[in-house]
Design a protein around this motif. Structure first.
Motif, mmCIF file in Angstrom:
data_model
loop_
_atom_site.group_PDB
_atom_site.id
_atom_site.type_symbol
_atom_site.label_atom_id
_atom_site.label_comp_id
_atom_site.label_asym_id
_atom_site.label_seq_id
_atom_site.Cartn_x
_atom_site.Cartn_y
_atom_site.Cartn_z
ATOM 1 N N ARG A 137 -4.911 2.657 2.742
ATOM 2 C CA ARG A 137 -4.459 4.022 2.464
ATOM 3 C C ARG A 137 -3.199 4.391 3.259
ATOM 4 O O ARG A 137 -2.397 5.215 2.818
ATOM 5 N N GLU A 138 -3.024 3.779 4.444
ATOM 6 C CA GLU A 138 -1.832 4.079 5.252
ATOM 7 C C GLU A 138 -0.549 3.614 4.565
ATOM 8 O O GLU A 138 0.543 4.055 4.914
ATOM 9 N N ALA A 139 -0.671 2.711 3.596
ATOM 10 C CA ALA A 139 0.514 2.188 2.906
ATOM 11 C C ALA A 139 0.709 2.812 1.533
ATOM 12 O O ALA A 139 1.582 2.375 0.775
ATOM 13 N N ASN A 140 -0.092 3.814 1.195
ATOM 14 C CA ASN A 140 0.043 4.438 -0.119
ATOM 15 C C ASN A 140 1.375 5.182 -0.216
ATOM 16 O O ASN A 140 1.803 5.864 0.717
ATOM 17 N N ILE A 141 2.037 5.043 -1.363
ATOM 18 C CA ILE A 141 3.330 5.692 -1.596
ATOM 19 C C ILE A 141 3.233 6.479 -2.890
ATOM 20 O O ILE A 141 2.979 5.906 -3.959
ATOM 21 N N SER A 142 3.420 7.766 -2.817
ATOM 22 C CA SER A 142 3.318 8.614 -3.995
ATOM 23 C C SER A 142 4.351 8.209 -5.040
ATOM 24 O O SER A 142 5.525 8.025 -4.728
ATOM 25 N N GLY A 143 3.898 8.055 -6.272
ATOM 26 C CA GLY A 143 4.802 7.755 -7.371
ATOM 27 C C GLY A 143 5.166 6.297 -7.537
ATOM 28 O O GLY A 143 5.901 5.942 -8.456
ATOM 29 N N VAL A 144 4.667 5.434 -6.657
ATOM 30 C CA VAL A 144 4.974 4.003 -6.737
ATOM 31 C C VAL A 144 3.777 3.268 -7.334
ATOM 32 O O VAL A 144 2.652 3.408 -6.851
ATOM 33 N N ASN A 145 4.006 2.515 -8.386
ATOM 34 C CA ASN A 145 2.954 1.727 -9.026
ATOM 35 C C ASN A 145 2.798 0.414 -8.273
ATOM 36 O O ASN A 145 3.555 -0.529 -8.471
ATOM 37 N N GLN A 146 1.822 0.364 -7.384
ATOM 38 C CA GLN A 146 1.663 -0.793 -6.524
ATOM 39 C C GLN A 146 0.198 -1.196 -6.415
ATOM 40 O O GLN A 146 -0.708 -0.399 -6.676
ATOM 41 N N ALA A 147 -0.016 -2.440 -6.030
ATOM 42 C CA ALA A 147 -1.348 -2.982 -5.799
ATOM 43 C C ALA A 147 -1.254 -3.902 -4.588
ATOM 44 O O ALA A 147 -0.184 -4.438 -4.296
ATOM 45 N N GLY A 148 -2.346 -4.078 -3.875
ATOM 46 C CA GLY A 148 -2.254 -4.933 -2.690
ATOM 47 C C GLY A 148 -3.565 -5.075 -1.957
ATOM 48 O O GLY A 148 -4.612 -4.577 -2.388
ATOM 49 N N LYS A 149 -3.492 -5.760 -0.812
ATOM 50 C CA LYS A 149 -4.696 -6.038 -0.025
ATOM 51 C C LYS A 149 -4.332 -6.133 1.444
ATOM 52 O O LYS A 149 -3.286 -6.677 1.805
ATOM 53 N N THR A 150 -5.221 -5.599 2.265
ATOM 54 C CA THR A 150 -5.079 -5.697 3.720
ATOM 55 C C THR A 150 -5.862 -6.905 4.227
ATOM 56 O O THR A 150 -6.619 -7.528 3.498
ATOM 57 N N GLY A 151 -5.674 -7.192 5.493
ATOM 58 C CA GLY A 151 -6.441 -8.258 6.117
ATOM 59 C C GLY A 151 -6.365 -8.165 7.627
ATOM 60 O O GLY A 151 -5.306 -7.856 8.177
ATOM 61 N N THR A 152 -7.474 -8.379 8.290
ATOM 62 C CA THR A 152 -7.480 -8.469 9.750
ATOM 63 C C THR A 152 -8.333 -9.663 10.150
ATOM 64 O O THR A 152 -9.193 -10.110 9.388
ATOM 65 N N THR A 153 -8.090 -10.184 11.344
ATOM 66 C CA THR A 153 -8.900 -11.289 11.851
ATOM 67 C C THR A 153 -9.361 -10.963 13.264
ATOM 68 O O THR A 153 -8.686 -10.246 14.012
ATOM 69 N N ASN A 154 -10.518 -11.510 13.607
ATOM 70 C CA ASN A 154 -11.058 -11.353 14.945
ATOM 71 C C ASN A 154 -10.732 -12.576 15.790
ATOM 72 O O ASN A 154 -10.304 -13.609 15.273
ATOM 73 N N TYR A 155 -10.974 -12.463 17.078
ATOM 74 C CA TYR A 155 -10.744 -13.596 17.970
ATOM 75 C C TYR A 155 -11.788 -14.678 17.715
ATOM 76 O O TYR A 155 -12.953 -14.376 17.437
ATOM 77 N N PRO A 156 -11.386 -15.949 17.781
ATOM 78 C CA PRO A 156 -12.325 -17.036 17.460
ATOM 79 C C PRO A 156 -13.449 -17.146 18.470
ATOM 80 O O PRO A 156 -13.249 -16.927 19.667
ATOM 81 N N GLY A 157 -14.635 -17.464 17.934
ATOM 82 C CA GLY A 157 -15.770 -17.728 18.789
ATOM 83 C C GLY A 157 -16.322 -16.531 19.522
ATOM 84 O O GLY A 157 -17.157 -16.674 20.415
ATOM 85 N N GLY A 158 -15.853 -15.338 19.171
ATOM 86 C CA GLY A 158 -16.344 -14.148 19.849
ATOM 87 C C GLY A 158 -15.929 -14.068 21.305
ATOM 88 O O GLY A 158 -16.541 -13.360 22.104
#
Length: 750
Positions: free
Chosen positions: A562-583
């Motif tokens: 939602r932070e990347a939403n742009i009014s009037g722009v026809n867009q599609a996309g996906k976010t992604g985050t990663t955690n630290y390995p092995g906890g």
């Protein structure tokens, strides 16, 4: 003579027959020799005819071309100069400024018979061929004379495609003509002022200033010998590199060659060889300065780095070939991206890095690229836009999980998926989401928009690793090791690969390999054009349905972007985050934002180069990737606005539980629902925005879990393979499991 001693008739015939036999044998040998001579003469005549035929089409060469200092010029997509290799101030040394010692050194190591031939040296060619055949060489393996080398530097390129008999014939012909019109001293001066000397430096006078801060006539025998030997491999013999042994060895080869040619004595050579190769080097690079290109090299650094690598892959030498290279870079977009990353978009610290790639979905052209932020004065440094050692997090879900599910299983957007407790097969380790919760049964659309991990992995189990791998390969993504379940929520791919793969969703399913260079013009005027030939990576239905779901990542009330939403722009996309390995550490290690319109596909990675020694990315600054994406996409779309996507005739819109969903026409799910008019696609791009639609379900009923997530009990939407069932101990059963899986080291989050 007795009767016994009388010669018989047969004995009298024997010498005559032997004589005839000898004559016949001699005649046969003579015929063979004459035939061989005839063939040789024929080959020589044919070769000469071919030589003169090729020579007749040789390009013209002028004094200005011989005297010019080579340098590759790089242009943007609007034909504006953005870079010249060798930006230092170039100093042309007149004949009186070139020491005789340097000329002797150059001739000794490059062309010992320079003063005896007339542009082409048959003896040198034969000697070089013999040395190469038997593996013997005195540092002078090539058959080309200095004059031929000058012609090649002035007119031709060093690309493998130019190493033909035709080019060699033209090179030899031009060398002969150069020798007819210019003196040996002039030819030497042309060569000395033209050759590439490493570190963007052309000409030995400029090299003298760059390496020693002196003019040529101020250098020692040792220093002049090094300069004379460098053109063979300027990078390898660079005295500023860590490999000083190679430079020392080459300097000594030149000194020994000068002894053999009797220009210096052995005692002089031995004394010069004792000098340290790094002695008197000038770190300030003497009287050199920047050139005339009015573009900050930091802004375009990552793009130019990839262009140079690409040129070398194609067989060109960008430092010697004097090329004109037209690229696909949008300079305005590149400048905006650089400024946004370094000045306007908030980041957790200056050490927090970013890598961005922007491609054109219509053709695969790389439009702009960010290799890093606050990189200092480093030139051609680490390019994080092509770095592949960081997990892409949940940006992998459309590529490996849901895209293949639509393509191969014909899943509708309302397909029921399970967000319930899940253990990786063969382990007791459970897979969790960022909120450590499970939401029960939900639609594929909701699971993707909200970026739930468990439904994604269960979907991958249904698809199977083999089919998911095939889908990825079609999008230019591969790895040596077999993929595992955890890759469904994290692929080790670069922002450039993500951008190019998502571009296939944007354009209706065609994958174009990303490319930087649109054309290369060599010094002889030959133009080679480049493009990316696309191939169908998925059907149009898959691309459209995936795009329709990914719109909700920006617009849905529970969307992760939602932070990347742009009014009037026809867009599609996906976010992604990663955690630290092995906890080993809590918090976010990497944050991604990948999105697209019809005209641009942008992939952004943010994080730290050494995450183990840095603080985790805080909740606030996981949004930096979205903010940077938004800044760039808003700018791009304002210049080139993209229309909305049009639904292909292979897809139908239906209402499921009062919400607009999509289904592949004639699939088993389509038969259960009545199609609806879908004229106003933009007003119904997500589940939450279409809740006012009335239900027109033929046979389904819905219930809701306590957390408000939709559960569907119809026979069609609850159909599931073994991946959607749970064994008594909580392990997900799956007949398509490709061996035991291990839990992800950095599970994809939002």
């Amino acid at each position: 003579m007795s009767n016994n001693e009388q010669p018989t008739r047969s004995s009298r015939r024997q010498p005559d027959e032997e004589r005839d036999e000898e004559q016949r044998s001699g005649g046969l040998v003579k015929k063979i020799i004459l035939s061989i001579v005839g063939v040789v003469i024929l080959l020589i005549v044919a070769g000469a005819a071919l030589f003169f035929y090729y020579a007749s089409s040789a390009p013209k060469i002028s004094q200005s071309e011989l005297a010019s200092q080579n340098g590759t010029t790089i242009y943007d997509s609007q034909n504006r100069v953005i870079s010249r290799l060798g930006l230092q101030k170039r100093e042309y040394a007149k004949d009186s400024q070139v020491p005789a010692t340097l000329k002797h050194a150059v001739v000794s190591i490059e062309d010992r018979r320079f003063y005896k031939h007339h542009g082409v040296d048959p003896i040198r060619i034969a000697g070089a061929a013999t040395a190469n055949i038997f593996g013997r060489s005195d540092g002078m393996q090539g058959g080309s004379t200095l004059t031929q080398q000058l012609v090649k530097l002035s007119v031709f390129s060093t690309a493998a495609s130019d190493r033909t008999f035709k080019r060699k014939a033209q090179e030899a012909w031009l060398a002969i003509n150069v020798e007819r019109h210019f003196s040996k001293n002039q030819i030497l001066d042309f060569y000395i002022n033209k050759v590439y000397m490493g570190n963007g430096v052309y000409g030995m006078q400029t090299a003298a200033q760059y390496y020693y801060g002196k003019d040529l006539d101020q250098l020692s025998l040792s220093q002049l010998a090094l300069l004379a030997g460098m053109p063979q491999s300027p990078t390898y013999y660079n005295p500023l590199s860590s490999n000083t042994q190679a430079a020392t060895r080459r300097r000594n080869e030149v000194l020994n060659a000068m002894v053999r040619s009797k220009y210096i004595t052995q005692a002089q050579a031995d004394k010069a060889a004792q000098d340290s190769i790094t002695a008197d080097l000038d770190s300030s690079h003497g009287n050199t300065s920047n050139g005339d290109v009015n573009v900050d090299e930091k802004v375009i650094d990552p793009y130019i780095k990839e262009v140079l690598a690409n040129l070398q892959e194609k067989g060109y030498n960008p430092y010697n070939d004097g090329l004109q290279v037209h690229t696909n870079i949008d300079l305005a977009a590149q400048k905006h991206l650089y400024n946004a990353a370094n000045n306007t978009v908030p980041f957790q610290s200056n050490q927090m890095q970013a890598g961005v790639a922007i491609t054109d979905p219509h053709n695969g052209q790389v439009v702009a690229m960010l290799g890093g932020r606050h990189t200092g004065n480093v030139v051609y440094g680490l390019n994080r836009a092509v770095q592949t050692n960081r997990s892409s997090g949940s940006t992998a879900k459309p590529l490996m999980d849901y895209g293949p599910a639509i393509e191969y299983l014909q899943w509708p957007t309302f397909k029921a998926v399970q967000d319930t407790k899940f253990y990786y097969p063969g382990t007791s380790i459970a897979l969790h989401d960022f909120d450590n919760k499970y939401k029960g049964t939900m639609t594929m659309r909701a699971a993707l928009v909200q970026s739930r991990n468990v439904p994604a992995i269960r979907t991958l189990q249904d698809v199977g690793i083999k089919r998911a791998t095939t889908f990825l390969n079609g999008l230019g993504i591969s790895q040596k090791k077999p993929y595992t379940l955890q890759n469904g929520i994290g692929l080790y791919i670069s922002p450039l690969q993500v951008s190019a793969a998502y571009a296939a969703f944007a354009n209706g399913g065609t994958y174009y390999e990303p490319y930087y260079i649109s054309s290369i013009t060599t010094q002889d005027g030959n133009v080679k054009r480049f493009s990316s030939k696309g191939h169908q990576a998925m059907n149009k239905a898959t691309a459209y349905m995936m795009t329709d779901m990914l719109k909700g990542v920006f617009t849905d009330s529970q969307g992760s972007g939602r932070e990347a939403n742009i009014s009037g722009v026809n867009q599609a996309g996906k976010t992604g985050t990663t955690n630290y390995p092995g906890g080993n550490q809590s918090g976010v290690m990497d944050s991604w934002m990948a999105g697209y319109t019809k005209n641009y596909s942008i992939a952004v990675w943010t994080g730290y180069d050494r995450p183990q020694s840095a603080s985790p990315i805080s909740d606030t600054y996981t949004n930096s990737a979205q903010w940077l994406y938004k800044s760039e996409m808003e700018y791009l779309d304002s210049r080139n606005h993209a229309s909305n996507w049009k639904m292909p005739d292979t897809v139908e819109a239906v209402r499921v539980n009062g919400k607009r969903q999509l289904v592949i026409k004639d699939s088993k799910w389509a038969l259960e629902y009545a199609a609806i008019d879908d004229d106003d696609e933009s007003s119904s791009s997500s589940e939450s925005r279409s809740s006012s639609l009335s239900s027109s379900i033929i046979s389904s009923s819905s219930v809701f879990s306590n957390n408000g997530q939709e559960q569907n009990s119809s026979s069609t939407t609850t159909q599931s393979s073994s991946a959607n069932t749970t064994t008594p101990n909580g392990n997900a059963a799956n007949n398509n499991n490709n061996g035991q899986q291990t839990p992800p080291s950095n599970a994809g989050g939002q």
